[in-house]
Design an enzyme around this catalytic site. Structure first.
Site, PDB file in Angstrom:
ATOM      1  CB  SER A 192      -1.054  -0.352   1.147  1.00 59.50           C
ATOM      2  OG  SER A 192      -1.201   1.432   1.482  1.00 59.50           O
ATOM      3  CE1 TYR A 198      -3.566   0.071   4.036  1.00 63.35           C
ATOM      4  CE2 TYR A 198      -4.157  -2.117   5.033  1.00 63.35           C
ATOM      5  CZ  TYR A 198      -4.297  -1.121   3.863  1.00 63.35           C
ATOM      6  OH  TYR A 198      -3.708  -1.198   2.921  1.00 63.35           O
ATOM      7  CE  LYS A 242      -1.812  -4.546   3.263  1.00 66.12           C
ATOM      8  NZ  LYS A 242      -2.042  -5.395   2.579  1.00 66.12           N
TER       9      LYS A 242
HETATM   10  C1  WQD Z   1      -9.899   8.619   1.462  1.00 63.62           C
HETATM   11  C2  WQD Z   1     -10.209  10.232   0.994  1.00 63.62           C
HETATM   12  C3  WQD Z   1     -10.328  10.570   4.226  1.00 63.62           C
HETATM   13  C4  WQD Z   1     -14.503   8.486   3.994  1.00 63.62           C
HETATM   14  C5  WQD Z   1      -7.731   3.624   1.318  1.00 63.62           C
HETATM   15  C6  WQD Z   1      -7.129   2.294   2.195  1.00 63.62           C
HETATM   16  C7  WQD Z   1      -6.393   1.165   1.833  1.00 63.62           C
HETATM   17  C8  WQD Z   1      -4.850   1.430   1.694  1.00 63.62           C
HETATM   18  C9  WQD Z   1      -5.163   3.959   0.714  1.00 63.62           C
HETATM   19  C10 WQD Z   1      -5.189  -0.042  -0.182  1.00 63.62           C
HETATM   20  C11 WQD Z   1      -9.308  10.829   2.307  1.00 63.62           C
HETATM   21  C12 WQD Z   1     -11.354  10.927   2.606  1.00 63.62           C
HETATM   22  C13 WQD Z   1     -12.929   8.908   3.933  1.00 63.62           C
HETATM   23  C14 WQD Z   1     -15.632   9.279   4.362  1.00 63.62           C
HETATM   24  C15 WQD Z   1     -13.955  11.590   3.867  1.00 63.62           C
HETATM   25  N1  WQD Z   1      -5.202   1.082  -0.517  1.00 63.62           N
HETATM   26  N2  WQD Z   1     -13.079  10.473   3.673  1.00 63.62           N
HETATM   27  N3  WQD Z   1     -15.331  11.032   4.050  1.00 63.62           N
HETATM   28  O1  WQD Z   1      -7.571   6.507   3.983  1.00 63.62           O
HETATM   29  O2  WQD Z   1      -6.682   6.735   1.700  1.00 63.62           O
HETATM   30  O3  WQD Z   1      -6.734   3.867   2.334  1.00 63.62           O
HETATM   31  O4  WQD Z   1      -5.795   3.961   0.262  1.00 63.62           O
HETATM   32  O5  WQD Z   1      -3.796  -0.429   0.527  1.00 63.62           O
HETATM   33  O6  WQD Z   1      -6.722   0.159   2.220  1.00 63.62           O
HETATM   34  O7  WQD Z   1      -8.267   2.104   2.515  1.00 63.62           O
HETATM   35  O8  WQD Z   1      -8.687   5.453   1.686  1.00 63.62           O
HETATM   36  O9  WQD Z   1     -11.446   6.210   0.538  1.00 63.62           O
HETATM   37  O10 WQD Z   1     -10.828   5.644   3.148  1.00 63.62           O
HETATM   38  O11 WQD Z   1     -10.172   7.959   2.662  1.00 63.62           O
HETATM   39  O12 WQD Z   1     -13.858  12.646   3.671  1.00 63.62           O
HETATM   40  O13 WQD Z   1     -16.807   8.697   4.704  1.00 63.62           O
HETATM   41  O14 WQD Z   1     -11.284  10.004   1.929  1.00 63.62           O
HETATM   42  O15 WQD Z   1     -10.047  11.352   5.221  1.00 63.62           O
HETATM   43  O16 WQD Z   1      -8.545  12.291   3.123  1.00 63.62           O
HETATM   44  P1  WQD Z   1      -7.715   5.939   2.634  1.00 63.62           P
HETATM   45  P2  WQD Z   1     -10.491   6.348   2.477  1.00 63.62           P
END
Ligand code: WQD
Length: 332
Positions: free
Chosen positions: A125, A150, A154
């Site tokens: 990741s 998390y 990784k």
């Molecule tokens: C993205 C953005 C949140 C939910 C993911 C995977 C992880 C890894 C990396 C593969 C952030 C914002 C989210 C919500 C929001 N991928 N958000 N409201 O945290 O980047 O991690 O990609 O390994 O496995 O989980 O992804 O989709 O949770 O968040 O504003 O209800 O959306 O703050 O800026 P993240 P995410």
């Protein structure tokens, strides 16, 4: 290399990868404990591919079963997806993440060593970069302290694999996988309240969630919301086929990492805007507090995957958010 064990193969990325493996002449065998997916996904995979895919419902920590499956199917290689993957959840439940993500990996590797299976593609990741000093990040960018348990699992996973030169490892550092298969027969299937942005968006649009909360708009970005490199899950799945091809052509190379993203960064508000415009709807959202564990901005330099793996993302953001919505509509 033909027979591929896909751990977590009924999950979001795993199921899309199984379809691409079959399309490229591989024979996948799936093991999944169904903790974060549904057995119906197996039927959908078989509908899409017209292939019966052997499936074992099991926790990969059970080394004895792993050895049985590795031997029974003369496994040549493993793609290891089986892990928990929600940044926010891992902050609240760190031991759940260390037990499953590290314990499961070690059990798998011990079984592989015992059965002399050497080839593995590891689901890593972009969170291994922590909060990068600059983006885009390349594979030589500093591995900084992970912002979440998390991300740390990784980083540790990559270190364990690097310390096992009896394996041929390719670690794929995923950025943000979103979207769904064009058939709309499989897609992201979060159980319970989604942790990730796009399933929360689609469930809000479907009326399952009352509103989306944007976690913070006071970051140092163009509109104050976090920047991520969103990649279509089908493009990501195809990268795993390329990784297996790479291992076969580079058997002597025991450890290699690749960024798997598009090279483009989009803010949360840009995702919402693209979703609304593409699907002709208005989304109910509010701005809330920051979420613990979030990095401000990260996106990929993808030159190495292009030049060494011969892989590049092909699908754009519009097709990502359209396929996500098309899939959600089949669920409602
Ligand atoms: C993205 C953005 C949140 C939910 C993911 C995977 C992880 C890894 C990396 C593969 C952030 C914002 C989210 C919500 C929001 N991928 N958000 N409201 O945290 O980047 O991690 O990609 O390994 O496995 O989980 O992804 O989709 O949770 O968040 O504003 O209800 O959306 O703050 O800026 P993240 P995410």
């Amino acid at each position: 290399m033909k027979n591929i064990l896909v751990t977590g193969g009924l999950g979001y990325i795993g199921s899309h990868t199984v379809i691409e493996l079959i399309a490229h002449g591989y024979s996948p065998i799936i093991i999944d404990d169904l903790s974060n997916t549904n057995i119906a996904v197996l039927q959908q995979i078989q509908k899409i591919t017209s292939k019966e895919v052997p499936f074992y419902k099991n926790d990969i920590a059970e080394q004895g079963l792993l050895e049985k499956v590795l031997r029974a199917h003369a496994i040549d290689g493993v793609i290891h997806f089986a892990a928990f993957k929600a940044v926010g959840e891992s902050v609240k439940a760190p031991l759940k993440y260390y037990d499953n993500n590290i314990g499961g990996l070690v059990a798998l590797l011990k079984a592989m060593q015992k059965c002399d299976v050497k080839n593995i593609v590891f689901s890593s990741s972009c969170t291994v970069y922590g909060e990068p000093d600059v983006s885009p990040v390349n594979e030589l960018s500093p591995i900084k302290k992970a912002n979440s348990p998390y991300g740390n699992t990784k980083q540790i996973g990559e270190e364990i694999l690097f310390d096992c030169p009896f394996l041929n490892t390719v670690a794929l550092r995923y950025f943000n996988p979103i979207g769904a298969h064009p058939s709309a027969l499989i897609g992201e299937l979060p159980l319970g309240v989604p942790n990730n942005l796009v399933p929360f968006i689609t469930q809000t649009a479907a009326g399952i969630r009352e509103k989306l909360t944007v976690y913070g708009n006071d970051y140092n970005t163009k509109d104050g919301t976090c920047v991520r490199d969103y990649i279509h899950v089908v493009d990501l799945a195809k990268a795993h086929v390329k990784a297996l091809d790479y291992i076969q052509k580079n058997a002597g190379n025991t450890f290699e990492v690749f960024n798997i993203g598009t090279g483009n960064g989009f803010t949360v508000l840009e995702i919402i805007d693209t979703f609304e415009k593409t699907n002709h709807l208005k989304l109910n959202y509010t701005i809330g507090d920051r979420r613990a564990g979030d990095v401000e901005k990260v996106w990929a330099n993808t030159d190495k995957a292009k030049n060494v793996l011969g892989w590049s993302a092909e699908l754009d953001l519009t097709s990502m958010v359209k396929s996500a919505w098309d899939w959600q509509k089949t669920l409602s």
